[in-house]
Design an enzyme around this catalytic site. Structure first.
Site, PDB file in Angstrom:
ATOM      1  N   THR A 250      -8.388   5.279 -20.777  1.00  0.00           N
ATOM      2  CA  THR A 250      -7.654   4.370 -19.940  1.00  0.00           C
ATOM      3  C   THR A 250      -5.939   4.084 -20.805  1.00  0.00           C
ATOM      4  OG1 THR A 250      -9.376   2.989 -21.925  1.00  0.00           O
ATOM      5  CG2 THR A 250      -9.703   2.615 -19.589  1.00  0.00           C
TER       6      THR A 250
ATOM      7  N   GLU B 284      -1.323   4.690  -0.357  1.00  0.00           N
ATOM      8  CA  GLU B 284      -1.913   5.786  -0.144  1.00  0.00           C
ATOM      9  C   GLU B 284      -1.803   6.663   0.190  1.00  0.00           C
ATOM     10  OE1 GLU B 284      -5.379   4.612   2.502  1.00  0.00           O
ATOM     11  OE2 GLU B 284      -5.806   2.672   1.404  1.00  0.00           O
TER      12      GLU B 284
ATOM     13  N   ARG C 200      -3.885  -2.615 -17.715  1.00  0.00           N
ATOM     14  CA  ARG C 200      -5.464  -2.195 -17.847  1.00  0.00           C
ATOM     15  C   ARG C 200      -4.978  -1.559 -16.402  1.00  0.00           C
ATOM     16  NH1 ARG C 200      -7.829  -5.479 -20.876  1.00  0.00           N
ATOM     17  NH2 ARG C 200      -9.941  -4.581 -20.617  1.00  0.00           N
TER      18      ARG C 200
ATOM     19  N   ASP D 295     -12.483  12.129 -23.037  1.00  0.00           N
ATOM     20  CA  ASP D 295     -12.206  11.145 -22.833  1.00  0.00           C
ATOM     21  C   ASP D 295     -11.946  10.452 -23.791  1.00  0.00           C
ATOM     22  OD1 ASP D 295     -12.057   7.745 -22.440  1.00  0.00           O
ATOM     23  OD2 ASP D 295     -14.377   7.863 -21.116  1.00  0.00           O
TER      24      ASP D 295
ATOM     25  N   LYS E 247      -5.297   0.504 -24.464  1.00  0.00           N
ATOM     26  CA  LYS E 247      -6.298   0.548 -25.768  1.00  0.00           C
ATOM     27  C   LYS E 247      -5.047   0.612 -26.815  1.00  0.00           C
ATOM     28  CE  LYS E 247     -10.859   0.522 -23.943  1.00  0.00           C
ATOM     29  NZ  LYS E 247     -11.155   1.531 -23.024  1.00  0.00           N
TER      30      LYS E 247
ATOM     31  N   TYR F   4       0.754  -1.512  -0.188  1.00  0.00           N
ATOM     32  CA  TYR F   4      -0.025  -0.024   0.080  1.00  0.00           C
ATOM     33  C   TYR F   4       1.042   1.003  -0.005  1.00  0.00           C
ATOM     34  CZ  TYR F   4      -5.295  -1.472   0.234  1.00  0.00           C
ATOM     35  OH  TYR F   4      -5.843  -1.932   0.149  1.00  0.00           O
TER      36      TYR F   4
HETATM   37  N1  DSN Z   1     -15.881  -1.362 -22.371  1.00  0.00           N
HETATM   38  C1  DSN Z   1     -14.878  -0.645 -23.428  1.00  0.00           C
HETATM   39  C2  DSN Z   1     -14.475  -0.793 -25.602  1.00  0.00           C
HETATM   40  O1  DSN Z   1     -15.073  -1.371 -25.568  1.00  0.00           O
HETATM   41  O2  DSN Z   1     -15.051   0.432 -25.310  1.00  0.00           O
HETATM   42  C3  DSN Z   1     -14.651   0.347 -22.952  1.00  0.00           C
HETATM   43  O3  DSN Z   1     -15.032   0.829 -21.855  1.00  0.00           O
END
Ligand code: DSN
Length: 431
Positions: free
Chosen positions: A234, A63, A243, A207, A237, A61
């Site tokens: 995120t 924090e 992740r 986003d 991707k 941890y």
């Molecule tokens: N579930 C993701 C997607 O497939 O676009 C986004 O969080």
């Protein structure tokens, strides 16, 4: 007795301790190695990222924030987090970065907590037209806590209807406009969203989860440069990281964002992941990453052209990012689910997706195809033409199991020429 236990415990390999789980993981490794992943929201990580994620940083941890922790022993964590913060700021040209987010929905949730009061009017893109659950869907916390008004795409061409967004903003006077999408194949005009937000005194959240790698590489315009107050993404991707997620913000929001993340919406960050994000951001500054992002877009364009050339209908008529939406009902007279299942049987993994005009979210008539994973594996123009040919054959004959079996074999041969697992499985991990 205790000594014997501690000596034995923790030192046996997974396959010995839990052969059932080990076998399942091996099965998944084999699946990933031998199939084509066209899910637009996924990608793969480098060996270096995987090593950082698989480190002892997971044990502790820490924090708080660098220099202000609630636990002892956090000196290394301070440096790791600061390094990742500095790399995030440099990569996107942002004033401030919070790198503790557990994933995308927590990132957006923290921004809402930082910038809104319960019940405030907010605008976001409709889930069924390409938006995301966390952009105000009624079944999600965002839709329950705030008064979301959804905008969408134009029925005639599938493009975001910026004029309608402007009109809606004038009517609902949002405190925040959320832009960014999960299923939108064209460039997003962040400057236009900034103008619209300014015209009604709203803050702007972009986003960019899907396109962050393209933005970092300069292949897509940046919302940071367009003046968005907050940018969430995120990291797993197009950014090719683990992740996780980050929030970028203007300087004046730094303190409220950090408080909204911890202690506002999260406890301890996962520092093995924070370090792995830092590694991914270092890699994203290199020429190889930029080439990969460019190729992701090129590959999507070639795949789209292959499908269009055979008469398939794509929403917006094509793509200029990493994904495309195929109207499989118009093109092949089948549902999104039938298309998804037939493709999976042939070793091509994609997801059904609602497209503008769908009456029910449970019966989408589209599929979403994306190129991040196949590109990161090294596939290029010729492979995309082959993949496009297979997709067409399968979708024209969705019940032909013999055809699917033949293509499944060909897919496996192609995949083995672009190996994936050799970068992760080190001798001794799975004896
Ligand atoms: N579930 C993701 C997607 O497939 O676009 C986004 O969080």
């Amino acid at each position: 007795m205790i000594d014997k236990l501690t000596q034995a415990w923790g030192r046996s390999p997974l396959a010995t301790v839990d052969p059932q789980m080990a076998a399942l993981i091996r099965r998944e490794e084999s699946r990933q190695e031998t199939t084509l992943d066209l899910i637009a929201s996924q990608s793969i990580v480098s060996r270096a990222v995987a090593e950082a994620e698989n480190s002892v940083l997971r044990h502790k941890y820490a924090e708080g924030y660098p220099g202000k922790r609630y636990y002892a022993g956090c000196g290394n964590y301070d440096e790791i987090e600061q390094l990742t913060i500095d790399r995030a700021k440099a990569l996107f040209g942002a004033d401030h970065a919070n790198v503790q987010l557990l994933s995308g929905v927590p990132a957006n949730t923290a921004v809402y907590l930082a910038a809104l009061k319960l019940g405030d009017p907010v605008m976001g893109m409709d889930l069924s037209q390409g938006g995301h659950l966390s952009h105000g869907s009624k079944v999600a916390l965002s839709g329950k806590n705030y008064t979301f008004h959804s905008y969408g795409v134009r029925p005639d061409n599938g493009l975001i209807d910026y004029d309608a967004v402007q009109r809606m903003a004038g009517e609902v006077k949002p405190k925040m406009i959320v832009c960014g999408a999960s299923a939108y194949p064209r460039k997003i005009d962040f400057s236009r969203f900034r103008e619209i937000a300014d015209s009604v005194g709203a803050v702007l959240l972009a986003d960019i989860s899907h396109i962050a790698g393209l933005v970092a590489a300069g292949v897509h315009p940046s919302p940071v440069h367009a003046g968005a107050d907050f940018v969430t993404t995120t990291t797993h991707k197009t950014l090719l990281g683990p992740r996780s997620a980050i929030i970028l913000s203007k300087k004046e929001h730094a303190d409220t964002i950090d408080k909204a993340v911890f202690p506002g919406t999260q406890g301890g960050a996962h520092f093995n992941t924070v370090a792995a994000v830092g590694v991914a951001f270092l890699e994203a500054q290199g020429a190889a990453f930029k080439d990969c992002m460019q190729q992701i877009v090129t590959n999507a364009r070639i795949l789209a052209e292959t499908l269009l050339g055979a008469g398939a209908t794509l929403k917006t008529g094509g793509t200029d990012n990493h994904l495309m939406l195929v109207d499989v009902n118009t093109s092949f007279g089948i549902s999104g689910k039938t298309a998804q299942d037939a493709l999976e049987t042939a070793g091509i993994v994609a997801n059904r997706n609602t497209i503008q005009g769908d009456k029910s979210p449970f019966k989408p008539t589209g599929i979403r195809l994306g190129t991040p994973t196949v590109t990161a594996r090294g596939m290029g123009d010729p492979e995309m033409r082959r993949i496009g040919g297979w997709v067409l054959e399968v979708l024209r004959n969705p019940n032909d199991r013999v055809l699917q079996g033949r293509i499944r074999s060909e897919v496996e041969i192609l995949c083995r020429a672009f190996p994936l697992m050799d970068r992760y499985v080190t001798r001794g991990t799975y004896p």
